[in-house]
Scaffold this motif. Sequence first.
Motif, PDB file in Angstrom:
ATOM      1  N   LEU A 174      16.477   5.304 -47.029  1.00  0.00           N
ATOM      2  CA  LEU A 174      15.962   5.496 -45.669  1.00  0.00           C
ATOM      3  C   LEU A 174      15.509   4.178 -45.059  1.00  0.00           C
ATOM      4  O   LEU A 174      15.704   3.937 -43.864  1.00  0.00           O
ATOM      5  N   GLU A 175      14.896   3.298 -45.870  1.00  0.00           N
ATOM      6  CA  GLU A 175      14.502   1.979 -45.361  1.00  0.00           C
ATOM      7  C   GLU A 175      15.729   1.189 -44.918  1.00  0.00           C
ATOM      8  O   GLU A 175      15.715   0.528 -43.869  1.00  0.00           O
ATOM      9  N   SER A 176      16.797   1.257 -45.701  1.00  0.00           N
ATOM     10  CA  SER A 176      18.032   0.537 -45.353  1.00  0.00           C
ATOM     11  C   SER A 176      18.602   1.039 -44.037  1.00  0.00           C
ATOM     12  O   SER A 176      18.985   0.250 -43.170  1.00  0.00           O
ATOM     13  N   LEU A 177      18.650   2.364 -43.868  1.00  0.00           N
ATOM     14  CA  LEU A 177      19.193   2.934 -42.634  1.00  0.00           C
ATOM     15  C   LEU A 177      18.292   2.617 -41.441  1.00  0.00           C
ATOM     16  O   LEU A 177      18.788   2.367 -40.332  1.00  0.00           O
ATOM     17  N   ALA A 178      16.970   2.632 -41.658  1.00  0.00           N
ATOM     18  CA  ALA A 178      16.052   2.322 -40.564  1.00  0.00           C
ATOM     19  C   ALA A 178      16.200   0.883 -40.097  1.00  0.00           C
ATOM     20  O   ALA A 178      15.820   0.549 -38.969  1.00  0.00           O
ATOM     21  N   PHE A 179      16.767   0.020 -40.946  1.00  0.00           N
ATOM     22  CA  PHE A 179      17.053  -1.356 -40.553  1.00  0.00           C
ATOM     23  C   PHE A 179      18.529  -1.566 -40.239  1.00  0.00           C
ATOM     24  O   PHE A 179      18.985  -2.691 -40.075  1.00  0.00           O
ATOM     25  N   GLY A 180      19.288  -0.475 -40.152  1.00  0.00           N
ATOM     26  CA  GLY A 180      20.667  -0.535 -39.687  1.00  0.00           C
ATOM     27  C   GLY A 180      21.653  -1.151 -40.661  1.00  0.00           C
ATOM     28  O   GLY A 180      22.656  -1.726 -40.231  1.00  0.00           O
ATOM     29  N   LEU A 181      21.411  -1.013 -41.974  1.00  0.00           N
ATOM     30  CA  LEU A 181      22.248  -1.685 -42.963  1.00  0.00           C
ATOM     31  C   LEU A 181      23.164  -0.710 -43.702  1.00  0.00           C
ATOM     32  O   LEU A 181      22.711   0.332 -44.188  1.00  0.00           O
ATOM     33  N   PRO A 182      24.447  -1.029 -43.837  1.00  0.00           N
ATOM     34  CA  PRO A 182      25.328  -0.249 -44.711  1.00  0.00           C
ATOM     35  C   PRO A 182      24.848  -0.344 -46.158  1.00  0.00           C
ATOM     36  O   PRO A 182      24.178  -1.310 -46.537  1.00  0.00           O
ATOM     37  N   ILE A 183      25.235   0.655 -46.972  1.00  0.00           N
ATOM     38  CA  ILE A 183      24.654   0.796 -48.308  1.00  0.00           C
ATOM     39  C   ILE A 183      25.743   1.003 -49.361  1.00  0.00           C
ATOM     40  O   ILE A 183      26.649   1.816 -49.175  1.00  0.00           O
ATOM     41  N   LEU A 184      25.610   0.280 -50.473  1.00  0.00           N
ATOM     42  CA  LEU A 184      26.309   0.619 -51.705  1.00  0.00           C
ATOM     43  C   LEU A 184      25.276   1.230 -52.635  1.00  0.00           C
ATOM     44  O   LEU A 184      24.319   0.565 -53.039  1.00  0.00           O
ATOM     45  N   SER A 185      25.449   2.506 -52.966  1.00  0.00           N
ATOM     46  CA  SER A 185      24.452   3.225 -53.757  1.00  0.00           C
ATOM     47  C   SER A 185      24.960   3.481 -55.170  1.00  0.00           C
ATOM     48  O   SER A 185      26.043   4.031 -55.359  1.00  0.00           O
TER      49      SER A 185
END
Length: 379
Positions: free
Chosen positions: A288-299
Amino acid sequence: MKILLLMCGEGLGHTSRCLALGKEFLTAGHNVYFGAYGYSKDLVEKTGYIACEIPPELTLVGKAGSLSMRKSIAKTLQNSSPGDILKILKLLKEIEPDVVLSDGYYLGILAAKYRKIPVYFVGHQFNMAEFFRNKGPFVGLAGKLVKGFYTRIFRSVDGIVVPDYPLPYSVNRRNFVLPGDINDTIFFSGPLIRWKCGEVEAKTLPHPNVLSTIGAFGYRAAIFRSVLEAAKLDPGINYTFITGPGIDPGQFPEIPENVEFTGFTENPFPYFKGSDLVITAGGHGTLLESLAFGLPILSFPDEKHNEQENNASMIEEMGFGKRLSYLTRPEAILACIRELLEEEQYARKTRRARELAETLDGPAAVRELLEREVRVKEP
């Protein structure tokens, strides 16, 4: 209003959310008390707040990227004591809060109900029974007991705060399984982030920059090594590793020039703001922190950790990134990094997630909810 925030100490996502709420309440002039243990307590104190010591409630155990539910149950029981609930009751008597917010910490709910104090559960995982399926009769029996317990807990609280985007955008929606008779108590607040993206000054980093937060648990070291090997394959992509409290960078020799180790930091948000992509596990908080900063994610979700696997699958399904495995080879990791950096569709979707998080303003939404619902005791 006098508010007591209690948090589960397994994974720093619970702590980060409580810090976001604490900051919001304090800014609005309320009195805030934190209850934590382990490195969650350390993080609260490093942030500048005072934390009361509370008993640990859950201990996760695993190796090689895989969560062992049997060992986790045994370790949790080993660390538990009948006197734990008495310690929480004593804390409530000393503080006399107007309301308790319990983030994944069930002892706090039981104690607050006993003291007849309004209590709200903060959480994103409502399908814990999945953890116990197909893992043998002992674990299966534990699962039935746990399901009965948490179902009664969810029915007993004054409200349930889900720190996620509202449906249909919720990252946790595969883990959202609740009886229909408690729908009126559920509140999707939006992400609970300590700082809005616009409030943070970006860390000066070379671009493109990949931020890796893998390293909170020792059994993720294999993933850590694979990402490090991927970094060696393309010197044109830069990496920042926030290694977490469980990893010693000294155990990884031959660090390439395009990699920086920061060690553990209590404030990762300037790194989020200065990066182009995040590599993380499947924990709800960091996603959620990553999305709130607009960043794509490798999980890289912990194997056999059903909640994390569901979260990572939703990240991929919604077009915010990709779900990988601790078996993914460095060459494939690099290919995924290049795709997420180069394909505009990922940046476009995560940019919308950032905008929605700012509009929802989760911490303020929770504060306003409690200001409406909680009756403050007369001094």
